[in-house]
Design a protein around this motif. Structure first.
Motif, short mmCIF file in Angstrom:
data_model
loop_
_atom_site.label_atom_id
_atom_site.label_comp_id
_atom_site.label_asym_id
_atom_site.label_seq_id
_atom_site.Cartn_x
_atom_site.Cartn_y
_atom_site.Cartn_z
N ILE A 28 0.87 -1.34 0.46
CA ILE A 28 -0.16 -0.62 -0.14
C ILE A 28 0.69 1.38 0.00
CG2 ILE A 28 -1.14 1.81 1.32
CD1 ILE A 28 -2.25 -1.73 2.63
N CYS A 29 0.78 2.10 -0.92
CA CYS A 29 0.73 3.33 -1.29
C CYS A 29 0.68 4.71 0.00
CB CYS A 29 1.68 3.45 -2.48
SG CYS A 29 1.97 2.81 -3.01
N HIS A 30 1.17 5.81 0.00
CA HIS A 30 0.91 6.80 1.07
C HIS A 30 -0.67 7.14 0.41
CE1 HIS A 30 4.01 6.64 4.44
NE2 HIS A 30 4.48 6.47 3.95
N ASP A 31 -0.22 7.09 -1.17
CA ASP A 31 -1.37 7.63 -2.01
C ASP A 31 -2.80 6.66 -1.50
OD1 ASP A 31 -0.91 5.62 -3.69
OD2 ASP A 31 -0.59 7.61 -5.28
N GLY A 32 -2.59 6.13 -1.12
CA GLY A 32 -3.79 4.88 -0.54
C GLY A 32 -3.75 3.44 -2.46
N THR A 33 -2.89 3.43 -3.38
CA THR A 33 -2.95 2.90 -4.49
C THR A 33 -2.58 1.50 -4.08
OG1 THR A 33 -1.42 3.76 -5.43
CG2 THR A 33 -2.90 3.94 -6.04
N VAL A 34 -2.29 0.40 -4.80
CA VAL A 34 -1.81 -0.74 -4.11
C VAL A 34 -1.25 -1.60 -5.45
CG1 VAL A 34 -2.10 -3.57 -3.71
CG2 VAL A 34 -3.27 -1.59 -2.84
N VAL A 35 0.07 -2.01 -5.40
CA VAL A 35 0.80 -2.65 -5.89
C VAL A 35 1.29 -4.43 -5.73
CG1 VAL A 35 3.62 -2.39 -7.16
CG2 VAL A 35 2.38 -0.28 -6.53
N THR A 36 1.55 -5.02 -6.22
CA THR A 36 1.55 -6.36 -6.35
C THR A 36 2.21 -6.58 -7.33
OG1 THR A 36 -0.49 -7.68 -7.55
CG2 THR A 36 -0.76 -6.44 -5.55
N TRP A 37 2.89 -8.36 -6.89
CA TRP A 37 4.12 -8.94 -7.41
C TRP A 37 4.38 -10.36 -7.06
CZ3 TRP A 37 5.39 -5.52 -3.88
CH2 TRP A 37 6.23 -5.24 -2.68
N GLY A 38 4.64 -10.58 -7.68
CA GLY A 38 4.70 -12.02 -7.19
C GLY A 38 4.66 -12.68 -8.36
N SER A 39 4.41 -13.85 -8.03
CA SER A 39 3.05 -15.59 -8.16
C SER A 39 2.19 -15.28 -8.59
CB SER A 39 3.33 -16.66 -7.56
OG SER A 39 2.70 -17.76 -8.45
N VAL A 40 1.24 -15.18 -9.66
CA VAL A 40 -0.12 -15.59 -9.93
C VAL A 40 -0.98 -16.03 -8.75
CG1 VAL A 40 -1.55 -15.04 -12.50
CG2 VAL A 40 0.48 -13.82 -12.85
N ALA A 41 -0.68 -17.30 -8.89
CA ALA A 41 -1.29 -18.62 -8.51
C ALA A 41 -1.38 -17.68 -7.07
CB ALA A 41 -0.54 -20.10 -8.14
N TYR A 42 -0.56 -17.00 -6.06
CA TYR A 42 -0.59 -16.70 -5.00
C TYR A 42 -0.98 -14.92 -4.77
CZ TYR A 42 2.19 -20.58 -3.65
OH TYR A 42 1.89 -22.22 -4.45
N GLY A 43 -1.54 -14.79 -6.07
CA GLY A 43 -2.27 -13.16 -5.59
C GLY A 43 -1.75 -11.63 -6.10
N ASN A 45 -0.66 -10.63 -9.29
CA ASN A 45 -1.35 -10.15 -10.15
C ASN A 45 -2.69 -9.67 -9.89
OD1 ASN A 45 -2.67 -8.90 -12.47
ND2 ASN A 45 -2.05 -10.52 -13.41
N SER A 46 -2.86 -8.48 -9.51
CA SER A 46 -4.01 -7.80 -9.29
C SER A 46 -4.92 -6.60 -10.11
CB SER A 46 -3.71 -6.79 -7.62
OG SER A 46 -3.20 -6.00 -8.65
N SER A 47 -4.06 -7.01 -11.42
CA SER A 47 -4.82 -6.16 -12.81
C SER A 47 -6.49 -6.46 -12.31
CB SER A 47 -4.05 -7.01 -13.62
OG SER A 47 -4.46 -8.33 -14.39
N ALA A 48 -6.50 -7.35 -12.37
CA ALA A 48 -8.36 -7.41 -12.73
C ALA A 48 -9.17 -7.15 -11.81
CB ALA A 48 -8.93 -9.09 -12.37
N VAL A 49 -8.82 -6.58 -11.11
CA VAL A 49 -9.08 -5.65 -9.26
C VAL A 49 -8.89 -4.67 -9.49
CG1 VAL A 49 -10.36 -7.43 -8.09
CG2 VAL A 49 -8.04 -6.64 -8.02
N GLN A 50 -7.34 -3.54 -10.41
CA GLN A 50 -6.84 -2.54 -10.12
C GLN A 50 -7.64 -1.08 -10.02
OE1 GLN A 50 -3.33 -3.66 -9.40
NE2 GLN A 50 -2.75 -1.44 -8.74
N ALA A 51 -8.74 -1.28 -10.74
CA ALA A 51 -9.32 0.30 -11.04
C ALA A 51 -10.13 0.13 -9.62
CB ALA A 51 -10.05 0.02 -12.21
N GLN A 52 -10.31 -0.41 -8.62
CA GLN A 52 -10.46 -0.76 -7.52
C GLN A 52 -9.37 -0.49 -6.24
OE1 GLN A 52 -13.60 -3.22 -7.13
NE2 GLN A 52 -13.48 -4.58 -9.29
#
Length: 174
Positions: A28-43, A45-52
């Protein structure tokens, strides 16, 4: 499995909190956005919900998925659906989320609890749902949940196939 963040390194600025599943990270960044990385099988990749994923204040993780509480109390989930990455329940007015290895429990503002994810690891609280009122805190093990109620009693659920419902009343010495 999350050890290489080079693909998102430029986005990992002003980070205030990081949460991890078994093979991915969510920051979680200070502006309230979220950055994800690592294995897709373990979450990872958040691209499907990134707008939320804006105005996020807290993130919780199971081994395979993430749940983010937004400032308005709504919740966004992603990752392996059967392990908490997908929820059809009403996830509004959420104050706190706790997780087992494969399930989530959310306390709503009215003191009720919503659960989702792997049923045998606490995702199904139907056996105790009538007891989950006026909940003030939830804690978890790898497979089960315990909720403290306003009257200081404790309700437990989950814990595997042989799990059963229990309620305990505690007394505090003044």
């Amino acid at each position: 499995m999350g050890g290489d963040s080079s693909a998102v390194a430029d986005q990992l600025q002003n980070v205030k909190e990081i949460q991890a599943s078994q093979g991915a990270f969510a920051a979680i960044c200070h502006d309230g956005t979220v950055v994800t990385w690592g294995s897709v099988a373990y979450g990872g990749n958040s691209s499907a919900v990134q707008a939320q994923l804006s105005q996020v204040q807290k993130i919780q993780a199971t081994d395979f998925s993430f749940a983010a509480i937004r400032l308005d109390g709504s919740v966004v989930t992603w990752g392996a659906g059967q392990f908490g990455g997908f929820c059809e329940a009403d996830l509004r007015e959420v104050l706190h989320i706790q997780s087992t290895r494969s399930a989530f429990a959310a306390i709503r503002a009215n003191g009720s609890v919503v659960t989702w994810g792997a049923a045998e690891e606490g995702g199904d609280s139907s056996a105790v749902q009538d007891k989950l009122h006026n909940v003030v805190h939830v804690q978890a093990t790898g497979r089960g949940f315990a909720a403290i109620l306003a009257d200081s009693s404790v309700v437990t659920w989950g814990g595997g196939e042989s799990a059963s419902y229990n309620q305990y009343t505690c007394c505090l010495n003044d």
